[in-house]
Design a protein around this motif. Structure first.
Motif, PDB file in Angstrom:
ATOM      1  N   HIS A   1      43.861  35.344 119.518  1.00 50.94           N
ATOM      2  CA  HIS A   1      44.010  33.899 119.387  1.00 50.94           C
ATOM      3  C   HIS A   1      43.162  33.380 118.227  1.00 50.94           C
ATOM      4  O   HIS A   1      41.978  33.673 118.117  1.00 50.94           O
ATOM      5  CB  HIS A   1      43.622  33.206 120.691  1.00 50.94           C
ATOM      6  N   THR A   2      43.797  32.647 117.349  1.00 49.77           N
ATOM      7  CA  THR A   2      43.204  31.994 116.174  1.00 49.77           C
ATOM      8  C   THR A   2      42.960  32.950 115.016  1.00 49.77           C
ATOM      9  O   THR A   2      43.405  32.702 113.887  1.00 49.77           O
ATOM     10  CB  THR A   2      41.880  31.284 116.519  1.00 49.77           C
TER      11      THR A   2
ATOM     12  N   PRO B   1      48.457  31.806 117.335  1.00 46.37           N
ATOM     13  CA  PRO B   1      48.331  30.625 118.196  1.00 46.37           C
ATOM     14  C   PRO B   1      47.063  30.671 119.037  1.00 46.37           C
ATOM     15  O   PRO B   1      46.699  31.707 119.604  1.00 46.37           O
ATOM     16  CB  PRO B   1      49.585  30.697 119.071  1.00 46.37           C
ATOM     17  N   ALA B   2      46.387  29.532 119.112  1.00 48.36           N
ATOM     18  CA  ALA B   2      45.148  29.459 119.884  1.00 48.36           C
ATOM     19  C   ALA B   2      45.404  29.458 121.374  1.00 48.36           C
ATOM     20  O   ALA B   2      44.578  29.938 122.160  1.00 48.36           O
ATOM     21  CB  ALA B   2      44.356  28.215 119.486  1.00 48.36           C
ATOM     22  N   ASP B   3      46.560  28.938 121.771  1.00 44.36           N
ATOM     23  CA  ASP B   3      46.889  28.873 123.194  1.00 44.36           C
ATOM     24  C   ASP B   3      48.387  28.690 123.338  1.00 44.36           C
ATOM     25  O   ASP B   3      49.132  28.704 122.338  1.00 44.36           O
ATOM     26  CB  ASP B   3      46.123  27.729 123.881  1.00 44.36           C
TER      27      ASP B   3
ATOM     28  N   ASN C   1      50.123  26.175 123.857  1.00 39.78           N
ATOM     29  CA  ASN C   1      50.673  24.924 123.323  1.00 39.78           C
ATOM     30  C   ASN C   1      50.573  24.828 121.800  1.00 39.78           C
ATOM     31  O   ASN C   1      50.961  23.817 121.221  1.00 39.78           O
ATOM     32  CB  ASN C   1      49.937  23.731 123.951  1.00 39.78           C
ATOM     33  N   ASP C   2      50.061  25.859 121.170  1.00 48.88           N
ATOM     34  CA  ASP C   2      49.874  25.854 119.718  1.00 48.88           C
ATOM     35  C   ASP C   2      51.197  26.196 119.035  1.00 48.88           C
ATOM     36  O   ASP C   2      51.730  27.285 119.204  1.00 48.88           O
ATOM     37  CB  ASP C   2      48.799  26.865 119.340  1.00 48.88           C
ATOM     38  N   THR C   3      51.743  25.266 118.250  1.00 50.64           N
ATOM     39  CA  THR C   3      53.039  25.469 117.567  1.00 50.64           C
ATOM     40  C   THR C   3      52.869  25.668 116.064  1.00 50.64           C
ATOM     41  O   THR C   3      53.818  25.486 115.295  1.00 50.64           O
ATOM     42  CB  THR C   3      53.958  24.267 117.827  1.00 50.64           C
ATOM     43  N   THR C   4      51.685  26.060 115.622  1.00 51.72           N
ATOM     44  CA  THR C   4      51.437  26.286 114.203  1.00 51.72           C
ATOM     45  C   THR C   4      52.403  27.337 113.653  1.00 51.72           C
ATOM     46  O   THR C   4      52.678  28.347 114.303  1.00 51.72           O
ATOM     47  CB  THR C   4      49.996  26.771 113.980  1.00 51.72           C
TER      48      THR C   4
END
Length: 808
Positions: free
Chosen positions: A88-89, A115-117, A119-122
């Motif tokens: 993550h990240t 993605p960090a979690d 919900n992360d849509t990066t």
């Protein structure tokens, strides 16, 4: 003909130079489906492998070096990139290192971040990086991002040019238009790269080398200075757009009216090439064989993007196992097989090409399935130095043919012939298509890709000694809301030898042949002036001397051809139908096919469809009797046409009624200012279908085009009167659709110092200035503009006027 031997005994047991390679968290799934949303390919697939999200590129792999003593080192971790465990990240994935000719640095692709979690849509992108200071095991490697590359696109498959530019593939839209992102391939309508790009990192100068509607892979500059690459040729109708009861209607395909962002949506329509093999309704009554063209073949070009062609201009007839006839009602059209040709072996694909450093012009590659085996299969070589006639190119099987499909003892990837004679490759013991043996949250692959030396036993080579101790990891990362955890061995992929290389001589753009140069001379058109016009208008010129002639082996399409209105003909047989031809209809690659995937809203991106040439800048001689977008053949069978540059083009010969007779099977890209001459419609290797050598006639179609061009583009200087005084004036023609071109009227008294007057550009016209005044403008598509000097002729002893044409 002397065959190049690869040696009879085992090659060196251990490489004497370092090897860079990457590790990759396995991703077992590859799915070919009639429903686009159910199809899936990923980072190690043959195509569609460029996406940077964790769905396609699991995090947890690294860039490694193997030193000659067998020690290995994780270079990305040593340089401060990458993590173990939870990705993550800060997670990374790494791919495709390429060594600089100095042997002291390498360029590669890396995606940084995850993605960090849930919900992360990066959105994450593959970007280009360079590594230095890695040869000393005690030194700290230095990794830097390549400056000035496209920032929000996936940039992969990098290699160094001879001039410090970096050549790579990218999914940046062909012309940079964001609404065309992503370009979708011609097979599964999945995102694809748009072509090869050339970047000067120091200045940011970037341009498109070729536009590939389905994709291009793994470029490198060979020892002769050619850019060699694998190109996916899939010039077919959209397989996902046929309502055949197999679920394809769920894709919701349609056409946009054009490539613009606000283009209206139209009904689905295609007309080129033939219908698909399974489209029985569309094929009914046509007497044509359904078309399912699908090749991953070796191509070449110069570093400026000119002269793009299959390596040595080899054809399907010299490489494939079988090429079927196009019309089903002509017994003279033949199915091509290896029987009777010099090269009796065959290939279906050539992935991951690498030149043998000990035998220049011998290219290793992988012949494997396009989906299901992660681009692994049989190792073979193709011999094709630049001086070798395509008729005498040949294929050598390095591993048995059984490994070309998953039914043999193991599969291979990434062949690496080394300078000490060692042959290295990636090998897996698996011999079936891969599939996920675990679950989406805990994937397990059948494949165990490892780096190995190869050894010869009998007629073939096989996997030998492991080159690494193997690497394992536990990595977890989010794919959308799903937390994926992998624990197990890493794949070892994409090895390259670390060594200095001799700088290949840069190949210039091919000069125009003397036959065509003579036509320019006879018509009084300066070649440099004409090419400057092409560059300014983003155009190229294509020429053929006699399209009734074809290579002697190319008898799968009609080859008894005659120009309808003249006596020019070339017959490959004295019996059977003679096909009249009259026009060459040009087709440009437009991204106009959209899809909804069963919903009500179009998904991002578009697929290319062949569309009738409509670029208004390509101002060819009028041809009202021919089909739209066509040029009339010369009486001698010649053709000449202006075509858009940096956009894929194709074409077909039609009869005098516009009915298709002979189709081009490839997309071809041209560069601004390029003039390409092909003596025949399909290049002649040694003799044409009638046993004749290449045509040597001066193409009359070129003469007609130059005459038309002079009439449209030569300014006429004269004088006008206002009833009281006479004025120096100039008339020139301008195409307003050429939005990247500026026309400036200039005046001089000494032919040395020029002053700018009236100007015309996309930014706006300035027709009336203190120096000159526009006094007439006629036409819309092609405007005839008359501009006069503001001073009467009596005000100066001499005056000169010209039009200066510039482009960015």
């Amino acid at each position: 003909m002397t065959l190049i031997s690869l040696g009879e005994g085992a090659r060196a047991a251990s490489p004497t130079n370092p090897i860079l390679f990457v590790t990759q968290v396995p991703i077992p799934t590859e799915v070919n489906s009639n429903v686009v949303s159910n199809s899936f390919v990923a980072v190690a697939s043959a195509f569609g492998n460029h996406l940077g999200g964790t769905k396609w590129a699991p995090r947890g792999g690294d860039l490694y070096v193997r030193y000659p003593d067998g020690a290995t080192r994780n270079l990305t971790r040593a340089a401060g990139y990458g993590v173990s465990g939870a990705q993550h990240t800060n997670g990374i994935a790494v791919r495709q290192p390429s060594i600089h000719r100095s042997g002291t640095k390498a360029v590669f692709s890396m995606v940084v971040g995850a993605p960090a979690d849930a919900n992360d849509t990066t959105t994450f992108y593959w970007q280009l990086y360079e590594i230095t200071n890695f040869l000393d095991p005690a030194a700290t490697p230095i990794i830097t991002r390549v400056p000035n590359q496209p920032a929000n696109y996936n940039n992969v498959s990098p290699t160094y040019g001879t001039d410090e530019r970096i050549i790579f593939t990218s999914d940046r839209p062909r012309d940079g238009s964001p609404h065309l992102y992503p370009q979708r391939d011609e097979y599964l309508d999945l995102p694809t790269v748009t072509g090869l790009w050339s970047l000067d990192p120091a200045t940011g100068n970037l341009f498109l080398l070729n536009h590939t509607p389905s994709g291009v892979f793994n470029p490198f500059v060979d020892s002769f200075g050619r850019v060699i690459f694998t190109r996916w040729d899939h010039l077919v109708r959209d397989r996902n757009a046929t309502d055949d009861g197999m679920g394809r209607s769920n894709n919701g395909t349609f056409n946009y009216s054009d490539e613009s962002a606000a283009a209206p949506i139209l009904a689905r329509y295609e007309f080129f090439p033939e219908p698909r093999t399974y489209d029985t309704n569309a094929l009914a009554g046509l007497n044509v064989r359904g078309n399912a063209f699908n090749q991953f073949f070796p191509w070449q070009m110069t570093e400026d993007g000119t002269d793009e062609e299959l390596i040595n201009h080899v054809g399907r007839q010299e490489l494939m196992q079988q090429v079927l006839n196009s019309f089903t009602n002509d017994v003279n059209l033949m199915t091509n097989t290896p029987v009777g040709r010099f090269n009796t072996n065959f290939l279906g694909s050539l992935f991951q090409i690498a030149e043998d450093p000990l035998n220049p012009g011998v290219y290793f590659g992988i012949d494997g399935a396009d989906i299901g085996t992660h681009a692994s299969g049989q190792i073979l070589t193709l011999t094709g130095p630049p001086t070798l006639n395509p008729d005498f190119m040949y294929i050598t099987y390095i591993t048995p043919k059984s490994t070309a499909q998953p039914n043999g003892a193991g599969l291979y990837r990434n062949p690496l012939p080394m300078s000490d004679g060692t042959l290295v490759a990636v090998h897996t013991l698996a011999s079936t298509f891969d599939s996920n043996q675990g679950t989406p949250a805990n994937p397990v692959s059948l494949y165990d890709f490892r780096l190995k030396t190869l050894q010869k036993s009998g007629a073939f080579w096989g996997a030998g000694t492991l080159l690494t101790p193997g690497f394992t990891t536990t990595a977890s990362y989010y794919v959308g809301s799903l937390l994926v955890t992998y624990s197990g061995p890493l794949w070892e992929l994409e090895p390259v030898e670390v060594r200095p290389r001799v700088l290949a001589a840069r190949i210039p753009s091919p000069p125009l042949a003397s036959i065509e140069q003579q036509v320019f001379i006879e018509e009084g058109v300066g070649l440099t002036t004409f090419q400057n016009f092409l560059r300014a208008n983003n155009l190229a010129l294509i020429i053929s001397r006699n399209v009734t002639t074809r290579d002697h082996a190319d008898k799968q399409q009609p080859y008894n051809l005659k120009v309808s209105w003249s006596n020019t003909q070339t017959l490959g047989t004295n019996t059977g139908k003679i096909y009249d031809i009259g026009y060459l209809q040009l087709l440009q690659a437009d991204q106009v096919r959209g899809l909804t995937m069963g919903g009500s809203t179009p998904v991002p991106g578009r697929r290319v469809l062949p569309q009738i040439l409509h670029d208004p800048v390509a101002d060819n001689p009028p041809n009202p009797a021919g089909p739209p977008g066509s040029i009339r053949l010369g009486d001698d069978g010649s053709m000449a046409a202006l075509v858009p540059a940096r956009r894929a083009m194709t074409w077909h010969l039609t009869d005098s009624n516009g009915v298709s007779v002979v189709k081009e099977r490839y997309w071809v890209t041209f560069q601004p200012g390029e003039i390409r001459t092909c003596a025949s419609c399909h290049g002649v290797n040694r003799t044409d279908q009638a046993g004749n050598p290449k045509p040597t006639n001066k193409p009359e179609a070129l003469r007609a085009l130059l005459q038309y061009w002079k009439a449209q583009n030569t300014p006429v200087v004269g004088q006008t009167t206002d009833g009281k005084d006479d004025y120096l004036s100039l008339m020139f023609k301008r195409n307003p659709a050429a939005t990247n071109v500026t026309h400036t009227v200039e005046i001089s008294t000494d032919l040395i110092n020029w002053l700018a007057g009236s100007s015309y550009s996309a930014a706006g016209d300035n027709p009336n200035t203190a120096l000159t005044t526009e006094i007439a403008r006629v036409g819309s598509t092609n405007q005839a503009i008359v501009v006069r000097d503001n001073q009467p002729l009596t005000a100066a002893p001499q005056k000169f006027m010209r039009v200066k044409v510039t482009s960015p």
